[in-house]
Scaffold this motif. Structure first.
Motif, PDB file in Angstrom:
ATOM      1  N   ARG A  88      -0.952  11.215   0.468  1.00 19.66           N
ATOM      2  CA  ARG A  88      -1.312  11.364  -0.945  1.00 19.66           C
ATOM      3  C   ARG A  88      -0.450  10.447  -1.800  1.00 19.66           C
ATOM      4  N   LEU A  89       0.829  10.342  -1.466  1.00 17.72           N
ATOM      5  CA  LEU A  89       1.728   9.459  -2.201  1.00 17.72           C
ATOM      6  C   LEU A  89       1.295   7.994  -2.065  1.00 17.72           C
ATOM      7  N   ALA A  90       0.754   7.642  -0.930  1.00 16.38           N
ATOM      8  CA  ALA A  90       0.287   6.261  -0.713  1.00 16.38           C
ATOM      9  C   ALA A  90      -0.790   5.864  -1.721  1.00 16.38           C
ATOM     10  N   HIS A  91      -1.539   6.837  -2.230  1.00 16.44           N
ATOM     11  CA  HIS A  91      -2.555   6.546  -3.248  1.00 16.44           C
ATOM     12  C   HIS A  91      -1.918   6.046  -4.547  1.00 16.44           C
ATOM     13  N   LEU A  92      -0.668   6.421  -4.775  1.00  9.52           N
ATOM     14  CA  LEU A  92       0.024   6.020  -6.002  1.00  9.52           C
ATOM     15  C   LEU A  92       0.788   4.708  -5.871  1.00  9.52           C
ATOM     16  N   HIS A  93       0.946   4.223  -4.663  1.00  5.46           N
ATOM     17  CA  HIS A  93       1.775   3.040  -4.434  1.00  5.46           C
ATOM     18  C   HIS A  93       1.399   1.838  -5.318  1.00  5.46           C
ATOM     19  N   PRO A  94       0.113   1.489  -5.444  1.00  2.17           N
ATOM     20  CA  PRO A  94      -0.209   0.332  -6.302  1.00  2.17           C
ATOM     21  C   PRO A  94       0.225   0.539  -7.759  1.00  2.17           C
ATOM     22  N   GLN A  95       0.057   1.750  -8.284  1.00  2.00           N
ATOM     23  CA  GLN A  95       0.465   2.009  -9.662  1.00  2.00           C
ATOM     24  C   GLN A  95       1.984   1.987  -9.790  1.00  2.00           C
ATOM     25  N   LEU A  96       2.676   2.483  -8.779  1.00  2.00           N
ATOM     26  CA  LEU A  96       4.137   2.445  -8.816  1.00  2.00           C
ATOM     27  C   LEU A  96       4.650   1.007  -8.784  1.00  2.00           C
ATOM     28  N   GLU A  97       4.014   0.177  -7.974  1.00  2.00           N
ATOM     29  CA  GLU A  97       4.402  -1.235  -7.940  1.00  2.00           C
ATOM     30  C   GLU A  97       4.192  -1.893  -9.297  1.00  2.00           C
ATOM     31  N   GLN A  98       3.075  -1.583  -9.947  1.00  2.00           N
ATOM     32  CA  GLN A  98       2.805  -2.150 -11.270  1.00  2.00           C
ATOM     33  C   GLN A  98       3.833  -1.671 -12.286  1.00  2.00           C
ATOM     34  N   LEU A  99       4.201  -0.395 -12.205  1.00  2.00           N
ATOM     35  CA  LEU A  99       5.197   0.167 -13.111  1.00  2.00           C
ATOM     36  C   LEU A  99       6.544  -0.525 -12.935  1.00  2.00           C
ATOM     37  N   VAL A 100       6.961  -0.696 -11.701  1.00  2.00           N
ATOM     38  CA  VAL A 100       8.246  -1.350 -11.426  1.00  2.00           C
ATOM     39  C   VAL A 100       8.221  -2.796 -11.908  1.00  2.00           C
TER      40      VAL A 100
END
Length: 124
Positions: A88-100
């Motif tokens: 489930r966390l993997a679904h957020l990875h692209p958004q987290l990368e964009q945030l960082v």
């Protein structure tokens, strides 16, 4: 039910498909749940019905949704082990990368970013 942002730079059909994937993975949408019709979603968000249809069709090919003649699209049966916390966390990875990336470009310190995220999580 969905939040679509035409100004985000991400195609609407991808935004919708990703939101549905996350809702299924997170258990908000379960096997047999019916999705709003293509027409209803298109009218609510003022987008072309073909855009919504494209997202639904993509998810059907992936096995996330199932189409039954004369009925709304439904959530397909999912593998029981398919939605552990890491997946489930993997679904957020692209958004987290964009945030960082955005934080680095704005030269926002890590501590400030994390505290802002904690505040936002507490609000929601």
């Amino acid at each position: 039910m969905f939040t679509l942002n035409p100004q985000s730079g991400i195609p609407i059909y991808r935004q919708l498909a990703e939101q549905i994937r996350r809702m299924v993975a997170g258990g908000q949408l379960k096997e047999g749940d019916e999705l709003p019709s293509v027409r209803d979603v298109a009218l609510e968000h003022a987008v072309n019905p073909m855009t919504i249809s494209k997202a639904y069709s993509l998810l059907e090919v992936e096995g996330i949704l199932v189409r039954q003649r004369g009925k709304p699209m439904q959530v397909a049966a999912q593998k029981k082990s398919a939605h552990n916390e890491q997946q489930r966390l993997a679904h957020l990875h692209p958004q987290l990368e964009q945030l960082v990336l955005a934080a680095r470009q704005l030269e926002i310190p890590d501590k400030l970013l994390l505290s802002s995220l904690r505040e936002l999580l507490a609000e929601k």
